[in-house]
Motif scaffolding. Structure first.
Motif, PDB file in Angstrom:
ATOM      1  N   ALA A 124       0.808  -1.178  -0.324  1.00  0.00           N
ATOM      2  CA  ALA A 124      -0.272  -0.151   0.557  1.00  0.00           C
ATOM      3  C   ALA A 124       0.587   1.135   0.139  1.00  0.00           C
ATOM      4  CB  ALA A 124      -0.893   0.134   1.290  1.00  0.00           C
ATOM      5  N   ASP A 125       0.399   2.130  -0.517  1.00  0.00           N
ATOM      6  CA  ASP A 125       0.595   3.393  -0.903  1.00  0.00           C
ATOM      7  C   ASP A 125       1.158   3.734   0.477  1.00  0.00           C
ATOM      8  OD1 ASP A 125      -0.661   5.312  -3.606  1.00  0.00           O
ATOM      9  OD2 ASP A 125       1.107   3.516  -3.541  1.00  0.00           O
ATOM     10  N   VAL A 126       0.475   4.075   1.666  1.00  0.00           N
ATOM     11  CA  VAL A 126       1.115   4.414   2.959  1.00  0.00           C
ATOM     12  C   VAL A 126       1.995   3.543   3.616  1.00  0.00           C
ATOM     13  CG1 VAL A 126      -1.634   5.326   3.467  1.00  0.00           C
ATOM     14  CG2 VAL A 126      -1.704   2.888   3.698  1.00  0.00           C
ATOM     15  N   VAL A 127       2.512   3.025   3.183  1.00  0.00           N
ATOM     16  CA  VAL A 127       3.397   1.871   4.354  1.00  0.00           C
ATOM     17  C   VAL A 127       4.770   2.063   3.371  1.00  0.00           C
ATOM     18  CG1 VAL A 127       1.986   0.931   5.195  1.00  0.00           C
ATOM     19  CG2 VAL A 127       2.110  -0.099   3.590  1.00  0.00           C
ATOM     20  N   LYS A 128       4.574   1.592   2.175  1.00  0.00           N
ATOM     21  CA  LYS A 128       5.571   2.356   1.265  1.00  0.00           C
ATOM     22  C   LYS A 128       7.053   2.231   1.635  1.00  0.00           C
ATOM     23  CE  LYS A 128       4.893   1.222  -3.357  1.00  0.00           C
ATOM     24  NZ  LYS A 128       4.232   1.838  -4.296  1.00  0.00           N
TER      25      LYS A 128
END
Length: 117
Positions: free
Chosen positions: A60-64
């Motif tokens: 997910a972008d939020v954890v990348k």
């Protein structure tokens, strides 16, 4: 039947790290996709990261850039290393396993991650 047992959740301060682990057991099977989702009360369950049996990952972008998913095919385990944790990472994290043939999915019972100060 497949059972997923998660471990590693807990309390952590912002900027800290946690490592979640999940072990799959039960009938003989080879997971095609393993990974992690998370859910906050009132929200839908959302993808965190997955990894295929060949090692292809999806984040997910939020954890990348802050998280790393890994697996051991022989042991049928999947881990999620989370760094630089933020308040918004607080959620129940669920282990996920998908088998393609025949198609079926399994979920762990969930482990709470709370980021607090």
């Amino acid at each position: 039947q497949v059972q997923l047992v998660e471990s590693g959740g807990g309390l952590v301060q912002p900027g800290g790290s946690l490592r979640l682990s999940c072990a799959a057991s039960g009938s003989r099977f080879a997971p095609d996709v393993m990974g992690w989702y998370r859910q906050v009360p009132g929200n839908q369950r959302e993808l965190v990261a997955t990894i295929t049996s060949r090692g292809a990952t999806n984040y997910a972008d939020v954890v990348k850039g802050r998280s790393t998913v890994s697996r051991d095919n022989g042991k049928r385990t999947v881990d999620l290393q989370m760094n630089s944790l933020k308040f918004e990472d607080t959620a129940v994290y669920y282990c996920y396993v998908r088998i393609d043939f025949p198609p079926r999915s399994y979920w762990g019972q969930g482990t709470q991650v709370t980021v607090y100060s």
